[in-house]
Design a protein around this motif. Structure first.
Motif, PDB file in Angstrom:
ATOM      1  N   ALA A 148       0.830  -1.206   0.000  1.00 56.78           N
ATOM      2  CA  ALA A 148       0.000   0.000   0.000  1.00 56.78           C
ATOM      3  C   ALA A 148       0.865   1.255   0.000  1.00 56.78           C
ATOM      4  O   ALA A 148       0.531   2.264  -0.634  1.00 56.78           O
ATOM      5  N   ALA A 149       1.974   1.197   0.706  1.00 59.38           N
ATOM      6  CA  ALA A 149       2.844   2.368   0.816  1.00 59.38           C
ATOM      7  C   ALA A 149       3.667   2.594  -0.439  1.00 59.38           C
ATOM      8  O   ALA A 149       3.880   3.747  -0.858  1.00 59.38           O
ATOM      9  N   ASP A 150       4.156   1.531  -1.047  1.00 62.70           N
ATOM     10  CA  ASP A 150       5.023   1.665  -2.227  1.00 62.70           C
ATOM     11  C   ASP A 150       4.892   0.413  -3.090  1.00 62.70           C
ATOM     12  O   ASP A 150       5.512  -0.614  -2.811  1.00 62.70           O
ATOM     13  N   PRO A 151       4.090   0.462  -4.149  1.00 62.93           N
ATOM     14  CA  PRO A 151       3.895  -0.712  -5.013  1.00 62.93           C
ATOM     15  C   PRO A 151       5.193  -1.215  -5.649  1.00 62.93           C
ATOM     16  O   PRO A 151       5.281  -2.387  -6.034  1.00 62.93           O
ATOM     17  N   ASN A 152       6.225  -0.368  -5.735  1.00 61.32           N
ATOM     18  CA  ASN A 152       7.491  -0.761  -6.354  1.00 61.32           C
ATOM     19  C   ASN A 152       8.555  -1.168  -5.333  1.00 61.32           C
ATOM     20  O   ASN A 152       9.736  -1.278  -5.665  1.00 61.32           O
ATOM     21  N   ASP A 153       8.142  -1.359  -4.099  1.00 53.50           N
ATOM     22  CA  ASP A 153       9.084  -1.763  -3.033  1.00 53.50           C
ATOM     23  C   ASP A 153       9.775  -3.077  -3.445  1.00 53.50           C
ATOM     24  O   ASP A 153       9.122  -4.093  -3.679  1.00 53.50           O
ATOM     25  N   PRO A 154      11.128  -3.077  -3.579  1.00 54.72           N
ATOM     26  CA  PRO A 154      11.840  -4.294  -4.000  1.00 54.72           C
ATOM     27  C   PRO A 154      11.679  -5.466  -3.030  1.00 54.72           C
ATOM     28  O   PRO A 154      11.846  -6.632  -3.420  1.00 54.72           O
ATOM     29  N   ILE A 155      11.367  -5.156  -1.787  1.00 51.77           N
ATOM     30  CA  ILE A 155      11.168  -6.230  -0.817  1.00 51.77           C
ATOM     31  C   ILE A 155       9.963  -7.093  -1.211  1.00 51.77           C
ATOM     32  O   ILE A 155       9.947  -8.308  -0.996  1.00 51.77           O
ATOM     33  N   LEU A 156       8.946  -6.497  -1.816  1.00 50.50           N
ATOM     34  CA  LEU A 156       7.759  -7.250  -2.227  1.00 50.50           C
ATOM     35  C   LEU A 156       8.105  -8.337  -3.234  1.00 50.50           C
ATOM     36  O   LEU A 156       7.620  -9.455  -3.148  1.00 50.50           O
ATOM     37  N   GLN A 157       8.929  -7.982  -4.218  1.00 49.54           N
ATOM     38  CA  GLN A 157       9.324  -8.970  -5.229  1.00 49.54           C
ATOM     39  C   GLN A 157      10.104 -10.109  -4.598  1.00 49.54           C
ATOM     40  O   GLN A 157       9.828 -11.285  -4.847  1.00 49.54           O
ATOM     41  N   ALA A 158      11.084  -9.784  -3.751  1.00 47.88           N
ATOM     42  CA  ALA A 158      11.888 -10.819  -3.102  1.00 47.88           C
ATOM     43  C   ALA A 158      11.021 -11.693  -2.192  1.00 47.88           C
ATOM     44  O   ALA A 158      11.175 -12.930  -2.155  1.00 47.88           O
ATOM     45  N   ALA A 159      10.091 -11.070  -1.472  1.00 50.46           N
ATOM     46  CA  ALA A 159       9.231 -11.833  -0.565  1.00 50.46           C
ATOM     47  C   ALA A 159       8.313 -12.767  -1.332  1.00 50.46           C
ATOM     48  O   ALA A 159       8.061 -13.911  -0.914  1.00 50.46           O
ATOM     49  N   ALA A 160       7.772 -12.283  -2.454  1.00 53.29           N
ATOM     50  CA  ALA A 160       6.894 -13.133  -3.271  1.00 53.29           C
ATOM     51  C   ALA A 160       7.643 -14.377  -3.747  1.00 53.29           C
ATOM     52  O   ALA A 160       7.144 -15.509  -3.655  1.00 53.29           O
TER      53      ALA A 160
END
Length: 629
Positions: free
Chosen positions: A582-594
């Motif tokens: 919600a805060a940052d759709p481009n957060d690189p942590i999201l990709q790594a976590a997925a």
């Protein structure tokens, strides 16, 4: 000019048939291993000849030297480098020498030549099998002389001689006694065999239980009385141990033995051993056992693989049967044993041994559970194979299966145990697949079952997938993989309270789906996860996970086909990721976590192709976590 002495005709030279010449060339120039097999073959042939004489004398007492001892003599001349093997069997006439020593059935010769060229078996296994046993002498000898006189009273003695080339000679001989004498003139590189101790060693290994005395000088060198021919009550525990060690070079005691001696429905004498360890032997480290097959105590096959189902291939032992034909050559019997279609006698032997082996193992499980647990640890994988491959024995094999479960701790349970512990309303047997037993124990699929107190079987090795191809139900209860989406579980439990609303979850799901792409079919909120953040589930149209594991077991590359990723909206990790999205759709942590959530799920189920690829990503996540703090 005439004399009173009758002129003896010169030996007649004859040519070997072309197929015999091929066999002789291979034996003399190509097969250098197992050269000692020549003595086993000569002794077995001599024993066959004596057996045939006994059979003849059942109906005909008019034979030459009827009172002669039925025995085999072996003489060594170290100076001349010769070995002579003599017997008092049926003997051979001149024509029989030509027929039997100068000819091999074309089909057998072709099969021998082909197998020898392809090196599919060693000399010991293929020489006797294709009817070329006598010719093994040319592995060690550059000249062989055979002198023989038939049991028929009016027959003349004859001599056969060959140097292993393209021809042989046959002539008249002086030989007053019934039987055959074979003299081997050893090659220079086979001089080691011109020693009494060497030949005695070979006799002990291959021919110790031949039915007739084998003499070297005045001394009998074979035991003659086979252990398996004795009644079990006559055999001491130490004798069983000694036989096992002699056969296997394994100095651990066997875990279990079966001593079988029966006359009906088939004459059968056998001692079978279950080793203590899957891998055994002091010198030869091997997993598969060997069963020696005898006919009237004459060894006819070193490794009779077809006498038990392949899933019992860890068994060691010996099998002997009087019902293997008496008045045919042992090569004929061997050929039948090695064929894909067994003779009726061999089929009865297999059926009897298989049935008794199942009974023994089930009795071991009932009466000595600790010993059976040791058996299962070493050989359970073979029983699982049997469930998948032997439908005829399936019911007996199912009794032997043992499993870890979510409620059994370190103990193993049977399918019957599981059935007896099912909760009210439960109509199926549940199992979970994992890359290991510990991975199965920690599978996220177990959350709803733990909450309901439902026991789940833990499958943690590749053979489990293969086993399941033959295990779909037990006593009317279907086996179900806990990763299926349409499971209807008995019992009610309170669902965890979601900490994300629909909009927050949808935002996160879109971000993760964009990263994982075609690896997944969809991402959805889980209704069953409680303690774990995510799991991969298979819908009704998905391929069998068991088949995927079978492909891996066979060493074939497999693709992880798209599955459904379920996320737990009440889990702290998923909540934190949703806030990042919600805060940052481009957060690189999201990709790594997925990617890590997906790989974690594959790893726990044993489906990850290369876990090492996760390491750089895990390091990035650790660095991010450290920066946050």
């Amino acid at each position: 000019m005439t004399t009173d002495q009758e002129t003896v005709p010169a030996p007649e030279a004859m040519s070997f048939r072309a197929e015999v010449q091929q066999v002789l060339h291979i034996l003399a120039h190509s097969l250098y291993t197992d050269r000692e097999v020549f003595l086993r073959e000569l002794i077995s042939n001599a024993s066959d000849a004596i057996n045939r004489l006994q059979f003849e004398m059942l109906t005909n007492q008019d034979v030459l030297n009827p009172e002669a001892e039925l025995a085999i003599w072996i003489e060594v001349d170290k100076e001349a480098k010769t070995i002579t093997v003599r017997d008092t069997g049926t003997g051979l006439t001149r024509q029989e020498m030509i027929d039997h020593l100068g000819t091999i059935a074309q089909s057998s010769a072709r099969a021998f030549v082909q197998q020898a060229k392809e090196q599919k078996a060693n000399a010991s296994e293929i020489i006797g099998q294709f009817g070329v046993g006598f010719y093994s002498v040319f592995m060690v000898a550059d000249k062989v002389t055979v002198v023989s006189r038939s049991f028929q009273p009016d027959a003349e003695a004859a001599v056969w001689e060959s140097t292993g080339g393209n021809s042989f000679t046959v002539g008249v001989a002086e030989h007053a006694e019934r039987g055959t004498s074979i003299t081997l003139h050893l090659k220079d590189d086979a001089a080691e065999f011109a020693n009494d101790w060497k030949l005695e060693q070979i006799i002990k290994r291959h021919s110790d239980f031949v039915s007739f005395p084998i003499y070297m000088g005045e001394r009998q060198v074979n035991q003659q009385k086979a252990l398996w021919r004795r009644a079990p009550r006559e055999v001491e525990a130490e004798q069983y141990k000694s036989l096992y060690q002699q056969m296997t070079m394994d100095y651990d005691e066997p875990l279990h033995k079966l001593h079988l001696s029966t006359d009906v429905p088939i004459d059968l004498h056998s001692i079978l051993f279950v080793p203590a360890k899957r891998e055994r032997g002091l010198i030869e480290r091997r997993i598969e056992g060997k069963i020696k097959l005898y006919s009237r105590k004459v060894l006819i096959q070193e490794d009779a693989k077809d006498l038990l189902p392949s899933y019992f291939r860890f068994i060691e032992g010996v099998v002997d049967s009087e019902d293997l034909p008496l008045n045919v050559s042992r090569e004929g019997v061997q050929s039948n044993v090695g064929a894909n279609t067994q003779s009726p006698v061999q089929q009865r032997i297999r059926k009897t041994l298989t049935g008794r082996m199942h009974r023994e193992l089930n009795e071991l499980a009932d009466k000595e559970p600790e010993k059976f647990a040791a058996f299962w640890k070493e050989f359970g994988v073979f029983i699982k194979e049997g469930v998948a491959t032997d439908y005829e024995q399936r019911e007996e094999l199912l009794k032997l299966l043992r499993f870890n479960s979510t409620t059994s701790g370190d103990d193993l349970i049977t399918l019957a145990d599981y059935k007896g512990r099912m909760i009210e309303g439960q109509k199926e047997i549940y199992y979970v697949m994992g890359g290991s037993l510990e991975a199965a124990r920690t599978s996220p699929h177990l959350d709803p079952f733990t909450a309901r107190g439902i026991e789940v079987l833990l499958f943690g090795d590749l053979m489990d997938g293969f086993m399941l191809s033959g295990l779909r139900e037990f006593e009317g209860l279907k086996l179900r993989n806990v990763d299926e989406t349409d499971l209807e579980l008995p019992g009610d439990v309170d669902a965890p309270e979601p900490r994300l609303n629909d909009a927050e979850f949808s935002t996160l799901a879109e971000q993760l789906a964009a990263t994982l792409g075609e690896h997944i079919k969809e991402i959805r909120a889980s209704k069953v996860l409680r303690d774990n953040p995510a799991r991969l589930v298979s819908d009704d149209d998905g391929p069998g996970r068991e088949m995927q594991r079978i492909q891996q077991m066979l060493g074939r590359e497999t693709l992880n086909l798209p599955r459904i990723l379920e996320l737990n909206p009440a889990h702290p990790l998923i909540v934190s990721l949703a806030r990042r999205a919600a805060a940052d759709p481009n957060d690189p942590i999201l990709q790594a976590a997925a990617e890590q959530l997906y790989d974690n799920a594959l790893l726990l189920e044993g489906l990850h192709q290369n876990p090492a690829t996760m390491v750089p990503r895990i390091l990035r996540l650790l660095e991010a976590a450290a920066r946050t703090e």
